[in-house]
Design a protein around this motif. Structure first.
Motif, PDB file in Angstrom:
ATOM      1  N   ILE A 272       0.932  -1.277  -0.139  1.00 34.96           N
ATOM      2  CA  ILE A 272      -0.043  -0.024  -0.080  1.00 34.96           C
ATOM      3  C   ILE A 272       0.903   1.305   0.186  1.00 34.96           C
ATOM      4  N   LEU A 273       1.927   1.191   0.731  1.00 36.03           N
ATOM      5  CA  LEU A 273       2.849   2.347   0.689  1.00 36.03           C
ATOM      6  C   LEU A 273       3.748   2.721  -0.585  1.00 36.03           C
ATOM      7  N   GLY A 274       3.415   1.912  -1.551  1.00 33.78           N
ATOM      8  CA  GLY A 274       4.004   1.929  -2.966  1.00 33.78           C
ATOM      9  C   GLY A 274       2.962   2.935  -3.803  1.00 33.78           C
ATOM     10  N   HIS A 275       1.869   3.448  -3.212  1.00 30.20           N
ATOM     11  CA  HIS A 275       0.910   4.051  -3.737  1.00 30.20           C
ATOM     12  C   HIS A 275       1.200   5.789  -3.989  1.00 30.20           C
ATOM     13  N   PRO A 276       1.572   6.458  -4.601  1.00 35.44           N
ATOM     14  CA  PRO A 276       2.065   7.975  -4.506  1.00 35.44           C
ATOM     15  C   PRO A 276       1.134   8.725  -3.453  1.00 35.44           C
ATOM     16  N   SER A 277      -0.080   8.272  -3.491  1.00 34.64           N
ATOM     17  CA  SER A 277      -1.065   9.240  -2.364  1.00 34.64           C
ATOM     18  C   SER A 277      -1.053   8.770  -1.120  1.00 34.64           C
ATOM     19  N   VAL A 278      -0.111   7.660  -0.675  1.00 30.51           N
ATOM     20  CA  VAL A 278      -0.298   7.250   0.663  1.00 30.51           C
ATOM     21  C   VAL A 278       0.940   7.594   1.488  1.00 30.51           C
ATOM     22  N   SER A 279       0.720   8.205   2.563  1.00 33.12           N
ATOM     23  CA  SER A 279       2.010   8.467   3.299  1.00 33.12           C
ATOM     24  C   SER A 279       2.120   7.661   4.473  1.00 33.12           C
ATOM     25  N   GLU A 280       1.166   7.064   5.058  1.00 36.69           N
ATOM     26  CA  GLU A 280       1.464   5.963   6.153  1.00 36.69           C
ATOM     27  C   GLU A 280       0.242   5.104   6.001  1.00 36.69           C
ATOM     28  N   VAL A 281       0.433   3.859   6.616  1.00 31.75           N
ATOM     29  CA  VAL A 281      -0.571   2.717   6.735  1.00 31.75           C
ATOM     30  C   VAL A 281      -0.398   2.027   7.797  1.00 31.75           C
ATOM     31  N   ALA A 282      -1.254   1.354   8.367  1.00 35.56           N
ATOM     32  CA  ALA A 282      -1.199   0.264   9.293  1.00 35.56           C
ATOM     33  C   ALA A 282      -2.349  -0.589   9.075  1.00 35.56           C
ATOM     34  N   VAL A 283      -1.793  -1.944   8.955  1.00 34.86           N
ATOM     35  CA  VAL A 283      -2.686  -3.136   8.793  1.00 34.86           C
ATOM     36  C   VAL A 283      -3.132  -3.907   9.788  1.00 34.86           C
ATOM     37  N   ILE A 284      -4.219  -4.038  10.183  1.00 32.45           N
ATOM     38  CA  ILE A 284      -4.804  -4.889  11.490  1.00 32.45           C
ATOM     39  C   ILE A 284      -5.756  -6.091  11.177  1.00 32.45           C
ATOM     40  N   GLY A 285      -5.779  -6.981  11.917  1.00 27.66           N
ATOM     41  CA  GLY A 285      -6.808  -8.012  11.842  1.00 27.66           C
ATOM     42  C   GLY A 285      -7.817  -8.045  12.780  1.00 27.66           C
ATOM     43  N   VAL A 286      -9.064  -7.830  12.458  1.00 33.55           N
ATOM     44  CA  VAL A 286     -10.177  -7.787  13.449  1.00 33.55           C
ATOM     45  C   VAL A 286     -10.852  -8.943  13.287  1.00 33.55           C
TER      46      VAL A 286
ATOM     47  N   GLU B 253      -0.219  -7.070  -6.520  1.00 34.27           N
ATOM     48  CA  GLU B 253       1.213  -7.596  -5.846  1.00 34.27           C
ATOM     49  C   GLU B 253       1.254  -8.766  -4.969  1.00 34.27           C
ATOM     50  N   LEU B 254       0.215  -8.969  -4.388  1.00 38.24           N
ATOM     51  CA  LEU B 254       0.088 -10.019  -3.387  1.00 38.24           C
ATOM     52  C   LEU B 254      -0.930 -11.131  -3.835  1.00 38.24           C
ATOM     53  N   SER B 255      -0.888 -12.005  -3.008  1.00 36.45           N
ATOM     54  CA  SER B 255      -2.114 -13.005  -3.259  1.00 36.45           C
ATOM     55  C   SER B 255      -3.446 -12.614  -2.809  1.00 36.45           C
ATOM     56  N   ALA B 256      -4.584 -13.264  -3.388  1.00 38.69           N
ATOM     57  CA  ALA B 256      -5.740 -12.464  -3.466  1.00 38.69           C
ATOM     58  C   ALA B 256      -6.280 -12.599  -1.882  1.00 38.69           C
ATOM     59  N   HIS B 257      -5.793 -13.656  -1.163  1.00 40.12           N
ATOM     60  CA  HIS B 257      -6.370 -13.645   0.239  1.00 40.12           C
ATOM     61  C   HIS B 257      -5.624 -12.450   0.928  1.00 40.12           C
ATOM     62  N   LYS B 258      -4.726 -11.789   0.533  1.00 44.32           N
ATOM     63  CA  LYS B 258      -3.903 -10.788   1.520  1.00 44.32           C
ATOM     64  C   LYS B 258      -4.560  -9.412   1.297  1.00 44.32           C
ATOM     65  N   ARG B 259      -5.756  -9.556   0.380  1.00 47.25           N
ATOM     66  CA  ARG B 259      -6.181  -7.934   0.042  1.00 47.25           C
ATOM     67  C   ARG B 259      -7.278  -7.586   1.269  1.00 47.25           C
ATOM     68  N   PRO B 260      -7.052  -6.397   1.899  1.00 50.25           N
ATOM     69  CA  PRO B 260      -7.804  -5.790   2.654  1.00 50.25           C
ATOM     70  C   PRO B 260      -9.548  -5.884   2.416  1.00 50.25           C
TER      71      PRO B 260
END
Length: 471
Positions: A393-407, A441-448
């Motif tokens: 996600i950080l590879g997107h030019p409009s993204v400054s920061e990102v945090a990924v969590i699992g709920v 870029e990654l496997s389908a099951h890794k999509r948010p």
């Protein structure tokens, strides 16, 4: 084994006393000044077992720490921004007998021993035993109050010496940083490191791009937030081009920051891995490969391995995720007053269970995925590392920061959510676009399954994102 090797009186007598061994803010200290003033401190605390130091970025903090170490007294660094409850816990749990050096209005629970910049003593103290405890560093876990990490003099010496070998760090270097003085990165590596190796150190008090550019060092320490700001300041970044090494740690360095820093300084950053309990155990080398998103290979004397939930070996194929375990001479001696937590943290054959999850490739290169308790997401029967999704996600030019969590999710077990901070002034980005980016870029099951947008991410003093505040 002399921990503060370059303060040895014989070294000063040989003429190795640098005029500016330590510069912190506007204060400049030579090695003889440090030795004299710190020995004066040692005389005042020599009968104590443990002393607390309010670890403000000042010369008095450095003299307090060095003076206690000369006397063989254990130091308890206290974060200046700690709240009342945390501070009371640290003092009570550590058994600190006095405050040493500067204090504030909230430090009225113990007697205060002053530190005087211009006092001098040349009394000689025998070198304490290598196995004696130098520091009790308090580190927060996922639950409960902070635990006191017991670090011996020998562990600190081994850790610094291993880094010196990996980074070719010598007395010729000038280290520059503006990191807090209450943890491994800023205090032990950033101050005791130069005092052991013999290099100069410039502490900028505040780690701003302007201060780093002005310092003109050869070796720089920073956390990702610092490097991100420097990378965005083209003039400051180019001013660092005369340096030898730029070292990033305490949290993963985003790949876009890595690349922009390399483009603007002409230097490829060094990344490394460690924690309060282990000092540093992994790093890319001064003469080796530096791969964005990877923290390199074990330092001299360090062994690592990956284990799954059942304790089985995880293959070193660059893809399989496992719990990272390490052992080596720079590891801690246990948690103060917590034999239960100490026992739970070690394997029978002497490996420390870091609580981090990682992958290791065929060549021994390590990539940290995140904390096992919060960054290993189990979704739809798959084990997914939050870090690789964040990198995508950080590879997107409009993204400054990102945090990924699992709920929690009734169907998937855990549902992947990305919390995104946009770059100021950048075009808006749609949730679907980021989901598709990860899927490409990654496997389908890794999509948010969901993308949330926020103004900022919660961080601690070290710049680490506090993901538990996002749930």
């Amino acid at each position: 084994m002399v921990l503060l090797r370059s303060l040895n009186p014989l070294a000063v007598a040989r003429g190795d006393d640098l005029d500016a061994a330590v510069t912190i803010g506007d204060t400049v200290l030579s090695r003889s000044a440090i030795l004299g003033a710190a020995t004066s401190v040692a005389e005042r605390v020599a009968q104590a077992d443990r002393v607390a130091v309010l670890a403000t970025p000042t010369a008095k903090t450095i003299l307090a720490v060095v003076g206690a170490l000369i006397a063989g007294v254990t130091v308890v660094p206290v974060p200046p921004d700690s709240g009342k409850a945390e501070r009371e816990h640290i003092l009570r749990d550590s058994g600190a007998q006095a405050w040493l050096g500067e204090t504030d209005d909230h430090c009225d629970t113990l007697p205060v021993v002053p530190v005087r910049l211009h006092a001098r003593s040349w009394h000689s103290y025998p070198e304490p035993a290598p196995q004696s405890t130098a520091f009790v560093l308090y580190t927060s876990g996922t639950t409960g109050p902070p635990k006191g990490v017991l670090l011996s003099r020998s562990a600190i010496a081994a850790g610094i010496d291993a880094l010196a070998e990996a980074w070719d760090w010598t007395w010729r270097d000038t280290l520059v940083h503006g990191l807090p003085l209450f943890h491994v990165h800023g205090l032990i590596l950033g101050i005791l490191g130069p005092l052991r190796i013999g290099s100069r150190v410039i502490h900028t008090v505040k780690p701003t791009p302007e201060n780093y550019a002005r310092a003109k060092g050869s070796l720089y320490f920073g956390v990702p937030t610092v490097w991100s700001r420097i990378a965005e300041d083209e003039e400051a970044a180019r001013a660092l081009s005369g340096a030898r090494l730029l070292v990033s740690g305490s949290a993963p360095l985003p790949v876009p920051v890595f690349e922009k820093l390399r483009d603007r300084t002409g230097l490829t950053p060094i990344e490394r891995y460690g924690m309060s309990e282990t000092m540093l155990t992994l790093s890319t080398r001064f003469d080796g490969e530096r791969r964005p998103g990877w923290v390199g290979v074990p330092l001299r004397g360090v062994e690592t391995r990956l284990r799954d939930e059942k304790g089985n070996d995880v293959p070193h194929d660059g893809e399989s995720i496992g719990g990272l375990q390490v052992r080596g001479p720079m590891l801690f001696d246990g948690y103060l007053n917590r034999p239960d937590a100490t026992a739970e943290s070690w394997t029978e054959d002497g490996y420390f269970k870091t609580g981090d999850v990682a992958v290791i490739d065929e060549g021994g290169f390590h990539r940290i995925v995140g904390r096992e308790s919060i960054d290993l997401i189990k979704t739809g029967g798959f084990r997914v590392g939050a870090g690789e999704i964040e990198t995508a996600i950080l590879g997107h030019p409009s993204v400054s920061e990102v945090a990924v969590i699992g709920v929690p999710d009734a169907d998937l077990g855990q549902r992947i959510i990305a919390v995104v901070v946009r770059k100021p002034g950048s075009p808006e980005v749609a949730e679907a676009e980021l989901v598709e980016l990860v899927g490409g870029e990654l496997s389908a099951h890794k999509r948010p399954r969901e993308v949330r947008f926020a103004e900022t991410l919660p961080r601690n003093a070290m710049g680490k994102v506090q993901k538990r505040e996002l749930f």
